[in-house]
Design a protein around this motif. Structure first.
Motif, short mmCIF file in Angstrom:
data_model
loop_
_atom_site.label_atom_id
_atom_site.label_comp_id
_atom_site.label_asym_id
_atom_site.label_seq_id
_atom_site.Cartn_x
_atom_site.Cartn_y
_atom_site.Cartn_z
N ASP A 136 -9.15 -4.09 29.31
CA ASP A 136 -10.00 -2.90 28.53
C ASP A 136 -8.35 -2.02 27.72
OD1 ASP A 136 -12.44 -1.73 27.41
OD2 ASP A 136 -11.19 -0.16 29.04
N SER A 137 -8.20 -1.40 28.91
CA SER A 137 -6.69 -0.93 29.21
C SER A 137 -6.21 -1.19 28.13
CB SER A 137 -6.52 0.25 30.27
OG SER A 137 -7.29 0.59 31.28
N TRP A 138 -5.22 -2.42 27.76
CA TRP A 138 -4.54 -3.54 27.33
C TRP A 138 -4.78 -3.63 25.91
CZ3 TRP A 138 -3.37 -7.82 24.99
CH2 TRP A 138 -2.30 -8.03 24.32
N LEU A 139 -5.51 -3.71 25.99
CA LEU A 139 -6.71 -4.07 24.78
C LEU A 139 -6.84 -3.09 23.84
CD1 LEU A 139 -9.02 -7.27 25.38
CD2 LEU A 139 -7.14 -7.68 23.71
N THR A 140 -7.07 -1.48 24.64
CA THR A 140 -7.31 -0.33 23.70
C THR A 140 -6.02 0.01 23.32
OG1 THR A 140 -9.17 0.07 25.58
CG2 THR A 140 -8.36 1.73 24.05
N ALA A 141 -5.11 -0.83 23.95
CA ALA A 141 -3.91 0.13 23.61
C ALA A 141 -3.38 -0.53 21.91
CB ALA A 141 -2.84 0.28 24.67
N ARG A 142 -3.44 -1.45 21.85
CA ARG A 142 -3.44 -2.61 21.35
C ARG A 142 -4.54 -2.44 19.68
NH1 ARG A 142 -1.31 -3.70 25.49
NH2 ARG A 142 1.05 -4.46 25.44
N GLY A 143 -4.98 -1.53 20.17
CA GLY A 143 -6.62 -1.22 18.56
C GLY A 143 -7.32 -2.48 18.69
N ARG A 144 -7.78 -3.17 20.00
CA ARG A 144 -8.71 -3.80 19.34
C ARG A 144 -10.08 -2.77 20.73
NH1 ARG A 144 -6.85 -8.59 17.45
NH2 ARG A 144 -5.71 -8.68 16.25
N ARG A 145 -11.29 -3.43 20.21
CA ARG A 145 -12.14 -3.50 21.49
C ARG A 145 -12.57 -4.52 22.45
NH1 ARG A 145 -16.91 -0.08 19.07
NH2 ARG A 145 -17.60 0.03 21.07
N LEU A 146 -12.74 -4.67 23.62
CA LEU A 146 -13.02 -5.63 25.13
C LEU A 146 -14.97 -5.63 24.32
CD1 LEU A 146 -11.39 -5.79 27.89
CD2 LEU A 146 -15.22 -5.52 27.49
N VAL A 147 -15.11 -6.61 24.83
CA VAL A 147 -16.41 -7.02 24.58
C VAL A 147 -16.68 -8.58 26.05
CG1 VAL A 147 -18.63 -7.97 23.35
CG2 VAL A 147 -16.74 -7.73 22.10
N GLY A 148 -17.63 -8.17 26.95
CA GLY A 148 -17.65 -8.60 27.86
C GLY A 148 -19.53 -9.30 28.32
N TRP A 149 -19.73 -10.21 29.50
CA TRP A 149 -21.00 -10.31 29.09
C TRP A 149 -21.23 -10.05 30.79
CZ3 TRP A 149 -22.78 -13.18 26.07
CH2 TRP A 149 -22.33 -14.68 25.28
N ASP A 150 -22.88 -8.98 30.42
CA ASP A 150 -23.09 -7.28 31.25
C ASP A 150 -22.94 -8.34 33.00
OD1 ASP A 150 -25.38 -10.11 32.81
OD2 ASP A 150 -26.62 -9.49 30.69
N GLU A 151 -21.92 -9.00 32.99
CA GLU A 151 -21.73 -8.89 34.96
C GLU A 151 -20.78 -7.94 34.64
OE1 GLU A 151 -23.08 -13.69 34.70
OE2 GLU A 151 -22.25 -11.86 33.05
N ILE A 152 -19.48 -7.84 33.40
CA ILE A 152 -18.76 -6.80 33.95
C ILE A 152 -19.45 -5.26 34.17
CG2 ILE A 152 -17.68 -7.96 32.13
CD1 ILE A 152 -17.85 -5.31 29.67
N PHE B 262 0.15 -13.89 32.93
CA PHE B 262 -0.24 -14.56 32.65
C PHE B 262 -1.13 -14.64 30.74
CE2 PHE B 262 -2.44 -18.60 31.48
CZ PHE B 262 -1.09 -19.93 31.27
N TYR B 263 -2.15 -14.12 31.22
CA TYR B 263 -2.78 -13.55 29.92
C TYR B 263 -2.85 -12.45 29.41
CZ TYR B 263 -6.81 -16.98 32.59
OH TYR B 263 -7.02 -18.34 32.80
N GLU B 264 -1.81 -11.30 29.26
CA GLU B 264 -1.20 -10.74 28.82
C GLU B 264 -0.40 -11.65 27.94
OE1 GLU B 264 -0.55 -7.47 30.97
OE2 GLU B 264 1.03 -7.73 30.43
N GLY B 265 0.05 -13.21 27.71
CA GLY B 265 1.34 -13.40 27.08
C GLY B 265 -0.01 -14.36 26.57
N VAL B 266 -1.39 -15.08 27.15
CA VAL B 266 -1.85 -16.12 26.19
C VAL B 266 -2.99 -14.70 24.99
CG1 VAL B 266 -4.62 -16.37 26.28
CG2 VAL B 266 -2.65 -16.95 27.71
N LEU B 267 -3.15 -13.15 25.40
CA LEU B 267 -3.88 -12.74 24.48
C LEU B 267 -2.84 -11.96 23.56
CD1 LEU B 267 -5.58 -10.92 26.89
CD2 LEU B 267 -6.80 -11.89 25.22
N GLU B 268 -1.51 -11.51 23.90
CA GLU B 268 -0.64 -11.61 22.38
C GLU B 268 -0.76 -12.59 21.32
OE1 GLU B 268 3.16 -11.33 24.65
OE2 GLU B 268 2.84 -9.56 25.18
N GLU B 269 -0.88 -13.40 21.66
CA GLU B 269 -0.64 -14.76 20.80
C GLU B 269 -2.56 -14.75 19.94
OE1 GLU B 269 1.19 -19.11 21.33
OE2 GLU B 269 2.56 -17.76 22.48
N VAL B 270 -3.22 -14.39 20.47
CA VAL B 270 -4.58 -14.44 20.13
C VAL B 270 -4.75 -13.63 19.36
CG1 VAL B 270 -7.46 -13.96 20.83
CG2 VAL B 270 -5.97 -15.29 22.12
#
Length: 584
Positions: free
Chosen positions: A394-410, A332-340
């Motif tokens: 993180d892996s999903w975004l990296t494979a698409r040339g993007r960089r993941l950012v997250g709050w420090d709880e990650i 589901f969230y991969e589908g969301v992020l594809e549009e994002v």
């Protein structure tokens, strides 16, 4: 050209620039005053600054800023030129004969730092701005606007022929950090598109270059996703809202909501790009997800919660409803992020923020399905399960040339290999991440959460958190002195954060953000000394001129003497904290 008859405005200081430039020095006794005959000569790669000067600064002062190569001085458009031959080299307007004077010249000079600029004012020739890139030229143009005085921040001239003269000088400048940001929460209270565009202009005026767009949370989903229409049909509206802090007994019973269409998002991203601002969208996982679960109940932990009965949250705080750790949720969230990713192109928005903060583990602990998933994945416990979520994206975004950012709880349960950390719970998470070789954006709550109150007095509207005055923000230091030089290099920047639970409209956001954003901008841009050695008295003097710019822009800032009568919210509870903030 001289301006003895129109000297700089005596009400402003000769040099009241904010943020303060690296070096600024007078270069002669004369002044340059732009007038109706002033031309704008834009070299290759400077189109964004050219468009902005002509569309924003020119109208404010009643100046056409005609293109130099047309010969026009009346502001009319030249005839459309003939189409060049298909194999012709692009025209370079800087090769043409330079006017004898009365020009504003924009040039890219790659010998300068990428966002750096050199601005020279010559009484006989005009203004030349050289930047290390298009962004550098644009930041130099922002400085020129400040030099032209507060009236240059209006939308139309208020007095004919009252353009302020600029003293001969040379300014050389470049930013300390590459990430100079503001985060705005539009989930708790929705900010209309036109006001988002306004804030992008305010960021640009302060040489801030990142807009962190907090689009989803428990209280509302604010971005149209075409393959999942119920995210906005259901998730963008709540039945009522708490009036004040979550401990308040008051409610606003009016249904509340709103969202940005995909075309709205495209417009915002394009508008930001024209101002050299990167938009970083945030789509929260696995916590802060009640609005999404209300729209699509199968995303929740259905074996322990009746998710079908949920609606977007009408209260503030941290919702217990978190995403179920299933393959369906990931898809589901991969589908969301594809549009994002389509809405935020990689060349304009390389970073995607996925939240990762404040994820209560109670439902996972009670859920047989979640516990089976922990055993199946071999991640040990609930912290490991949260880390699994983050690592997947993180892996999903990296494979698409993007960089993941997250709050420090990650950091909990192990940090994803490519992640950048937004350090909000003090400096600790950022220090850990930087020492491990990860990039960090420092935004500690105790220092740069602009929803925190600005004064300890009783008149602050809905006071939240610790007192963080204008001076406190000015003395904020993003890089902890304990970091090694290698780790300190991973602090790529800083941002101020604005959470909007008690900010129902634009004027309340303005009140909380300004004037403190001006102090923050100087911290993020300028190379200031150690906090205790900073010249706050000098900054306050420069703010006297800057308040007049904010007035011209229509910003409802907190006055130095305290809130105006209509800025107060008597009888509405906040949640002030006493004493000194921890981790300061």
């Amino acid at each position: 050209m001289t301006a003895a008859d129109n000297p700089p405005d005596p009400a402003g200081e000769p040099m009241d620039l904010i943020p303060a430039p690296r070096t600024a020095a007078g270069s002669g006794p004369g002044f340059f005053t732009p007038d109706a005959r002033t031309v704008l000569r834009a070299g290759p790669g400077t189109a964004t600054a050219e468009r902005w000067l002509r569309s924003a600064v020119g109208p404010a002062l009643g100046l056409p800023l005609a293109p130099a190569n047309t010969g026009r001085t009346d502001g009319t458009e030249p005839a459309e030129p003939a189409e060049p031959a298909a194999n012709a080299e692009p025209a370079d307007r800087t090769d043409r004969a330079e006017p004898a004077g009365n020009a504003i010249v924009l040039l890219v000079d790659e010998s300068l730092e990428r966002e750096g600029y050199r601005l020279q004012v010559d009484a006989a020739r005009g203004v030349e701005i050289r930047g290390g890139s298009a962004a550098g030229v644009f930041w130099g143009a922002q400085t020129l606007r400040q030099l032209l005085g507060p009236d240059a921040f209006r939308r139309a001239p208020i007095a004919p022929g009252a353009v302020r003269g600029i003293a001969e000088q040379i300014i050389e400048d470049s930013p300390r950090f590459s990430w100079r940001g503001l985060m705005l929460d539009v989930s708790r209270h929705f900010t209309q598109k036109t006001d988002i565009l306004r804030y992008l202009d305010l960021l640009a005026a302060h040489k801030l270059n990142v807009f962190h767009f907090h689009l989803t949370d428990d209280q509302g989903w604010r971005i149209e996703i075409k393959r999942y229409p119920r995210l906005t049909e259901t998730g963008s509206w709540r039945s009522r809202s708490k009036w004040g802090h979550r401990y308040s007994e008051l409610w606003d019973e009016k249904p509340y909501g709103g969202y940005y269409t995909q075309d709205d998002i495209r417009e915002i991203v394009a508008y930001a790009a024209d101002r050299h601002i990167t938009v970083v969208p945030e789509i929260d996982v696995p916590g802060h997800s009640q609005a999404a679960i209300a729209a699509y109940p199968e995303l929740g932990n259905t074996d322990v919660v009746d998710t079908a009965s949920l609606s977007p949250w009408d209260d503030w705080g941290v919702s217990p409803h978190v995403l179920a750790p299933t393959e369906n949720t990931l898809r589901f969230y991969e589908g969301v992020l594809e549009e994002v990713l389509d809405l935020f192109p990689a060349e304009l928005s390389p970073y995607i923020h996925i939240g990762g903060d404040e994820c209560p583990k109670d439902q996972w602990k009670a859920s047989p399905a979640a516990q089976a998933r922990i055993a199946e994945l071999g991640v040990g416990d609930e912290d490991g399960l949260q880390s699994w979520f983050i690592r997947h994206f993180d892996s999903w975004l990296t494979a698409r040339g993007r960089r993941l950012v997250g709050w420090d709880e990650i950091l909990e349960g192990g940090l994803a290999p490519g992640a950048t950390v937004s350090s909000w719970r003090g400096y600790g998470g950022g220090i850990t991440a930087a020492e491990a070789g990860h990039d960090v954006v420092m935004c500690p709550e105790q220092q740069v959460y602009l929803d925190h109150r600005q004064d300890g007095g009783p008149d602050e509207p809905m006071p939240i958190g610790y007192v963080r005055t204008l001076e406190d923000v000015y003395r904020f230091e993003p890089v902890p002195p304990t970091l090694s030089p290698e780790a300190a290099a991973h602090v790529i920047g800083t941002q101020a954060n604005v959470w909007t639970e008690v900010m129902q409209e634009r004027s309340r956001i303005d009140y909380q953000v300004f004037p403190r954003l001006a102090a923050f901008a100087e911290v993020a841009w300028s190379r200031l000394p150690a906090p205790a050695e900073r010249d706050y008295a000098g900054f306050e003097r420069r703010m006297n001129g800057h308040y007049r710019r904010l007035d011209a822009l229509g910003v409802d800032y907190r006055p130095p003497g305290g809130p105006l009568p209509w800025q107060k919210r008597p009888g509405v509870a906040g949640f002030p904290k006493e004493g000194t903030p921890p981790n300061v």
